[in-house]
Design a protein around this motif. Structure first.
Motif, PDB file in Angstrom:
ATOM      1  N   ALA A  17      65.337  10.627  27.179  1.00 31.76           N
ATOM      2  CA  ALA A  17      63.936  10.284  26.903  1.00 31.76           C
ATOM      3  C   ALA A  17      63.784   8.804  26.569  1.00 31.76           C
ATOM      4  O   ALA A  17      62.829   8.152  27.016  1.00 31.76           O
ATOM      5  N   VAL A  18      64.710   8.260  25.795  1.00 40.72           N
ATOM      6  CA  VAL A  18      64.640   6.835  25.441  1.00 40.72           C
ATOM      7  C   VAL A  18      64.852   5.980  26.687  1.00 40.72           C
ATOM      8  O   VAL A  18      64.180   4.960  26.869  1.00 40.72           O
ATOM      9  N   ARG A  19      65.741   6.390  27.574  1.00 39.95           N
ATOM     10  CA  ARG A  19      65.934   5.642  28.821  1.00 39.95           C
ATOM     11  C   ARG A  19      64.656   5.634  29.652  1.00 39.95           C
ATOM     12  O   ARG A  19      64.337   4.639  30.313  1.00 39.95           O
ATOM     13  N   GLU A  20      63.905   6.727  29.640  1.00 42.86           N
ATOM     14  CA  GLU A  20      62.614   6.770  30.332  1.00 42.86           C
ATOM     15  C   GLU A  20      61.631   5.793  29.670  1.00 42.86           C
ATOM     16  O   GLU A  20      60.881   5.095  30.360  1.00 42.86           O
ATOM     17  N   MET A  21      61.649   5.728  28.343  1.00 40.50           N
ATOM     18  CA  MET A  21      60.798   4.762  27.633  1.00 40.50           C
ATOM     19  C   MET A  21      61.168   3.328  28.021  1.00 40.50           C
ATOM     20  O   MET A  21      60.294   2.469  28.167  1.00 40.50           O
ATOM     21  N   ILE A  22      62.455   3.074  28.167  1.00 42.04           N
ATOM     22  CA  ILE A  22      62.936   1.750  28.564  1.00 42.04           C
ATOM     23  C   ILE A  22      62.355   1.376  29.915  1.00 42.04           C
ATOM     24  O   ILE A  22      61.811   0.278  30.098  1.00 42.04           O
ATOM     25  N   ASP A  23      62.443   2.295  30.864  1.00 46.18           N
ATOM     26  CA  ASP A  23      61.936   2.025  32.210  1.00 46.18           C
ATOM     27  C   ASP A  23      60.428   1.793  32.188  1.00 46.18           C
ATOM     28  O   ASP A  23      59.929   0.851  32.815  1.00 46.18           O
ATOM     29  N   THR A  24      59.701   2.618  31.458  1.00 42.66           N
ATOM     30  CA  THR A  24      58.250   2.470  31.360  1.00 42.66           C
ATOM     31  C   THR A  24      57.877   1.130  30.729  1.00 42.66           C
ATOM     32  O   THR A  24      56.951   0.453  31.182  1.00 42.66           O
ATOM     33  N   THR A  25      58.599   0.739  29.697  1.00 49.28           N
ATOM     34  CA  THR A  25      58.339  -0.533  29.019  1.00 49.28           C
ATOM     35  C   THR A  25      58.626  -1.707  29.948  1.00 49.28           C
ATOM     36  O   THR A  25      57.823  -2.646  30.040  1.00 49.28           O
ATOM     37  N   ALA A  26      59.737  -1.668  30.646  1.00 49.13           N
ATOM     38  CA  ALA A  26      60.092  -2.745  31.582  1.00 49.13           C
ATOM     39  C   ALA A  26      59.053  -2.846  32.698  1.00 49.13           C
ATOM     40  O   ALA A  26      58.643  -3.954  33.081  1.00 49.13           O
ATOM     41  N   GLU A  27      58.604  -1.703  33.201  1.00 52.49           N
ATOM     42  CA  GLU A  27      57.591  -1.723  34.257  1.00 52.49           C
ATOM     43  C   GLU A  27      56.260  -2.264  33.746  1.00 52.49           C
ATOM     44  O   GLU A  27      55.541  -2.950  34.477  1.00 52.49           O
ATOM     45  N   ARG A  28      55.941  -2.004  32.487  1.00 49.35           N
ATOM     46  CA  ARG A  28      54.698  -2.554  31.925  1.00 49.35           C
ATOM     47  C   ARG A  28      54.804  -4.074  31.809  1.00 49.35           C
ATOM     48  O   ARG A  28      53.839  -4.795  32.076  1.00 49.35           O
ATOM     49  N   ILE A  29      55.960  -4.560  31.400  1.00 49.10           N
ATOM     50  CA  ILE A  29      56.174  -6.014  31.332  1.00 49.10           C
ATOM     51  C   ILE A  29      55.940  -6.629  32.707  1.00 49.10           C
ATOM     52  O   ILE A  29      55.231  -7.630  32.843  1.00 49.10           O
ATOM     53  N   SER A  30      56.502  -6.026  33.747  1.00 51.12           N
ATOM     54  CA  SER A  30      56.317  -6.531  35.108  1.00 51.12           C
ATOM     55  C   SER A  30      54.861  -6.451  35.535  1.00 51.12           C
ATOM     56  O   SER A  30      54.331  -7.380  36.160  1.00 51.12           O
ATOM     57  N   THR A  31      54.199  -5.351  35.210  1.00 54.54           N
ATOM     58  CA  THR A  31      52.779  -5.187  35.550  1.00 54.54           C
ATOM     59  C   THR A  31      51.934  -6.293  34.940  1.00 54.54           C
ATOM     60  O   THR A  31      50.989  -6.786  35.552  1.00 54.54           O
ATOM     61  N   LEU A  32      52.295  -6.707  33.738  1.00 55.91           N
ATOM     62  CA  LEU A  32      51.557  -7.770  33.046  1.00 55.91           C
ATOM     63  C   LEU A  32      51.914  -9.164  33.568  1.00 55.91           C
ATOM     64  O   LEU A  32      51.355 -10.149  33.109  1.00 55.91           O
ATOM     65  N   GLY A  33      52.852  -9.250  34.511  1.00 56.66           N
ATOM     66  CA  GLY A  33      53.248 -10.538  35.073  1.00 56.66           C
ATOM     67  C   GLY A  33      54.462 -11.149  34.418  1.00 56.66           C
ATOM     68  O   GLY A  33      54.832 -12.285  34.711  1.00 56.66           O
ATOM     69  N   GLY A  34      55.108 -10.398  33.536  1.00 55.47           N
ATOM     70  CA  GLY A  34      56.288 -10.892  32.837  1.00 55.47           C
ATOM     71  C   GLY A  34      57.570 -10.513  33.551  1.00 55.47           C
ATOM     72  O   GLY A  34      57.561  -9.872  34.605  1.00 55.47           O
ATOM     73  N   VAL A  35      58.665 -10.913  32.955  1.00 53.87           N
ATOM     74  CA  VAL A  35      59.988 -10.640  33.497  1.00 53.87           C
ATOM     75  C   VAL A  35      60.756  -9.809  32.475  1.00 53.87           C
ATOM     76  O   VAL A  35      61.152 -10.323  31.429  1.00 53.87           O
ATOM     77  N   PRO A  36      60.973  -8.507  32.763  1.00 50.19           N
ATOM     78  CA  PRO A  36      61.752  -7.702  31.830  1.00 50.19           C
ATOM     79  C   PRO A  36      63.217  -8.115  31.878  1.00 50.19           C
ATOM     80  O   PRO A  36      63.761  -8.348  32.945  1.00 50.19           O
ATOM     81  N   CYS A  37      63.813  -8.255  30.718  1.00 50.17           N
ATOM     82  CA  CYS A  37      65.215  -8.658  30.660  1.00 50.17           C
ATOM     83  C   CYS A  37      65.981  -7.606  29.861  1.00 50.17           C
ATOM     84  O   CYS A  37      65.801  -7.486  28.655  1.00 50.17           O
ATOM     85  N   GLY A  38      66.827  -6.872  30.567  1.00 53.85           N
ATOM     86  CA  GLY A  38      67.579  -5.806  29.926  1.00 53.85           C
ATOM     87  C   GLY A  38      69.057  -6.092  29.829  1.00 53.85           C
ATOM     88  O   GLY A  38      69.849  -5.170  29.721  1.00 53.85           O
ATOM     89  N   THR A  39      69.429  -7.354  29.847  1.00 51.87           N
ATOM     90  CA  THR A  39      70.853  -7.679  29.773  1.00 51.87           C
ATOM     91  C   THR A  39      71.352  -7.593  28.333  1.00 51.87           C
ATOM     92  O   THR A  39      70.609  -7.870  27.386  1.00 51.87           O
TER      93      THR A  39
END
Length: 193
Positions: free
Chosen positions: A67-89
């Motif tokens: 479930a947390v991994r799904e939250m991670i993906d949703t959060t990263a996609e929201r960052i991209s939607t807003l024009g940002g760059v998700p960084c998960g390194t």
């Protein structure tokens, strides 16, 4: 070229200024780090839990990780939607986080659960702060964060059910460190018949 941490956006979603979008992206960047850290911590506990309640805790944690991994993906996609760059390194997470690494290695189930209670408290408090901060500029992000909170609070309840006495006393109630919470949970478990 702008770094991944550069909060300046070239564009964002319609109806939001780029400055507001930048603020929300930066806020989400820290939520992304926190969720990535939580997923790794839950897996660490899953691998290092021992004792009489091993299998119950071991198996309880995998659905939380998923479930947390799904939250991670949703959060990263929201960052991209807003024009940002998700960084998960891992490097970005370690460099930018404001908390220490999980402090417990191989330990009894109850000790890990005590420490995880503190971990969840920190995540939930910061998520609630992010909900308040996104009320005006971005109700879509706020809705996403609220949905994540529903699950995070439920998962903490699963953890706390192991730490609560029949009289309603939470063994970790006065602890703010993972080590202190682990110790308090272990002591309460040893006192019970």
């Amino acid at each position: 070229m702008a770094s991944n941490a550069d909060p300046k956006l070239a564009y964002t979603v319609p109806g939001m200024s780029t400055s507001a979008g930048s603020e929300v992206v930066q806020l989400l960047r820290m939520r992304l780090h926190a969720l990535n850290d939580l997923a790794l911590t839950l897996k660490h506990v899953h691998w290092n839990v021992v004792g009489p309640h091993f299998i119950a805790v071991h198996e309880m944690l995998d659905p939380q990780v998923d479930a947390v991994r799904e939250m991670i993906d949703t959060t990263a996609e929201r960052i991209s939607t807003l024009g940002g760059v998700p960084c998960g390194t891992p490097g970005a997470l370690v460099a930018e986080r404001t908390w220490e690494d999980y402090a417990i290695g191989r330990a009894e189930s109850i000790e890990h659960l005590g420490a995880l209670d503190v971990v969840y408290t920190g995540i939930i408090e910061d998520h609630r702060e992010a909900v308040r901060a996104t009320d005006e500029p971005d109700p879509i992000t706020q809705d996403m964060l609220i949905e994540q909170l529903r699950s995070l609070e439920l998962f903490q309840w699963f953890i706390r059910a192991h730490l609560e006495s029949s009289g309603g006393r939470l063994s970790t109630a006065h602890e703010s460190s993972e080590a202190g919470a682990a110790r308090a949970a272990g002591e309460q478990a040893r006192r019970q018949p």
